[in-house]
Structure formats: C-alpha cells, structure tokens
Design a protein around this motif. Sequence first.
Motif, PDB file in Angstrom:
ATOM      1  N   ASP A  61       0.837  -1.198   0.000  1.00  0.00           N
ATOM      2  CA  ASP A  61       0.000   0.000   0.000  1.00  0.00           C
ATOM      3  C   ASP A  61       0.873   1.250   0.000  1.00  0.00           C
ATOM      4  N   VAL A  62       1.966   1.211   0.756  1.00  0.00           N
ATOM      5  CA  VAL A  62       2.885   2.346   0.820  1.00  0.00           C
ATOM      6  C   VAL A  62       3.534   2.595  -0.537  1.00  0.00           C
ATOM      7  N   THR A 109       1.837  10.016   0.978  1.00  0.00           N
ATOM      8  CA  THR A 109       0.777  10.175   1.969  1.00  0.00           C
ATOM      9  C   THR A 109       0.885   9.172   3.111  1.00  0.00           C
ATOM     10  N   LEU A 110       1.315   7.931   2.818  1.00  0.00           N
ATOM     11  CA  LEU A 110       1.382   6.897   3.847  1.00  0.00           C
ATOM     12  C   LEU A 110       2.749   6.796   4.508  1.00  0.00           C
ATOM     13  N   ASP A 111       3.761   7.420   3.896  1.00  0.00           N
ATOM     14  CA  ASP A 111       5.130   7.229   4.377  1.00  0.00           C
ATOM     15  C   ASP A 111       5.948   8.486   4.131  1.00  0.00           C
TER      16      ASP A 111
END
Length: 342
Positions: free
Chosen positions: A302-303, A309-311
């Motif tokens: 997902d990252v 945004t996630l990482d």
Amino acid sequence: MAITEPILVAESLPTIELDLLRADNETENKRLLSVCQNYGFFYLNMTSDPELCQLWEDMLSIMKEYFEQPLDIKMQDARNDDNFGYEPMGTEEGPKPKTRDGYESLKFSRREYLKNSTDLTTSIRTKSTPFFNFINQAHTITLLILSRLSTQLGLTGSSRFETYHADPGPSTSTLGILRYPKHESGISEPTSVGHNQHTDVGTLTFLLAAQWGLQYCSPQTKRWEFIEPRAGHAIINVGDSLRFPSGGELASVVHRVVPLKETQEEDRYSIAYFLRPNDDVTFRDATGKMWSAKEWHDFKFDVFKSPSTLDAKGQFLTGMMLEEERGRWVGVAGEGGVAVAV
C-alpha cells in the motif's frame, strides 16, 4: 548498449559461486555470510549451470513477445493483485518528483506453481512452463542460501531461516517479469520513470537483468551506485523479512531503478523471484513492532502506491530502519562522488 557518459558504478560488489554453495564449501559459506552482513547485495555466478542460463534466455524470448502486445490484450491478465497477473505502468509513485513508475509487469505466484496451473487467461497461459521451471529453480537456490546462512549463524531447529518457508505455506512468494519501455524520442522530462527507492518486502530476491538501471545505496560509500549487469550472473539481495528475523544482522539495502540518462533509451527487461516467508511467520521491525509476514507485505505494498501520503518520512519504504540509520540514506538521495567511466 554503449554508455558514453561517466556513471558511478559499484566496483566492489562481491560474487558468490553457485557451484561452491551447492558443494557446501565452507570458505564460500563464510563469504556468503560476510557479504549478506556488509553488502546486502551480491552477484551469483550461475555459469556452472548452463540449463539455468538457457532458461533465462527462454523466458526473455516469451517476455518480449508478451509485452509487445496491445495494452487491452495484456489487461485481460490484470487481477488487481500484488502477486499475480498483469499490472500496467504508473500504478506507483516514481523515483523523481511528480513522476510515476516506468515499468509494466506480469506476475506468477508460487501458489500457481504449486497447483501447476496459472490463473492467467491470455496466450501466456500456454507458455508458462519456463516460468514455472524458474520458480522451482530460484526457490531451491534461495532456500539453499538461507540454509547456508542459518548454519553460519549457528541457528538450529525452528529458528533456522529456511523453516519459515516450508510448504505448503501459504506465502506471497512470486515471480515478477518486468519491462521498462524505452521513452519516445523528443521527451526530455518523462513522467513515467524507473522504480522508486525501497528495500524489498520479502526474504531474498533473485534477479536476472541484462540491461543497466539497477542502483543500490552502497553501505560502503553511502552513495547511489549502478550495479553492472553480467552475463550468466544473477543479482541476489536481502529483504526486510530476512533482516528483521536476523535482528539486523543481515543487511536489507535501499535500491531503485533509474535510467542511465534522463530517459530510458532501450527496453529494459528484468526477471525477479521474490522469496517471502509463510504468511503466519512473525517478526519485530527495527522499532520493536510485531508484524506477521502477510501484514508487513500488504502494508508495504500500500505504501508503494502512495508513499507521499502513507510514508512521508520514508520509514516504511526503506525497511523501517531506525532514525539514525535512515539519516544515512537521506544524506545520499542525490547523485555525487567520483564518476567511473564504463
């Protein structure tokens, strides 16, 4: 391919001999451990196994034919899955600002191999035998590497690395075949470029690539260095799911794929077998958090798709390294150093 510009090349990347590993040569086994501790990447000389080298050529021929098909045909193999099926370019962020990734891929899961039937639907379904043969060979060799590492580290019983990969699993081990298409002439700033910097999710990666493009951030020089493609040699690297269970003893090193110049001047093909632990295997990351192998795999993928945004701190893409370790990579994100002409 003629390279006319000087580039920074990894000059000291070690080579491990496959025939010596198979013969359980103690000196080579010790070298293997040292290489995985200090480099995280190495060449595997396969020239003692002409059948394996020929299999590389056989797969390349089928790959080229497959990827030259129209996109709508290839999309018939899309499965919206990280471990099998077709995926077009641009599904992940790229290695440069405001870019997307520059490769398309087709994946065969080891689950498909174990049931001796691919879930694909196009003509590639009838040509899957060489890919299944390679899954078998690469899986056997990577487990051999794990066995040699376990012995060198004095691991016994259920603590040996290879036990984390016992059949029937399940696991997310998979074979990926990738093409980085050349950019059209006249494009000075392409928006689809290479593959973003990361450490690999799994245990070991067994890579075959005949064209330039792979870079790793050398633990020795702390600089981005291209890894030279060599005929008859695979490139093996340690992933997160071996670094974490080893307590950081074995190095999962940041790497990426970028063109030698601003644009991709030829099609680049790579074949990568990703050995990953069984889904229920658990380990602690560098911060002490417990993960199952499946949880780590799913979250990190997902990252990959949205690291900004996630990482935002680059923590997950670079293998959950501790803050002081991550600082080394941040400081070398640009190019630099003494150029080596090739």
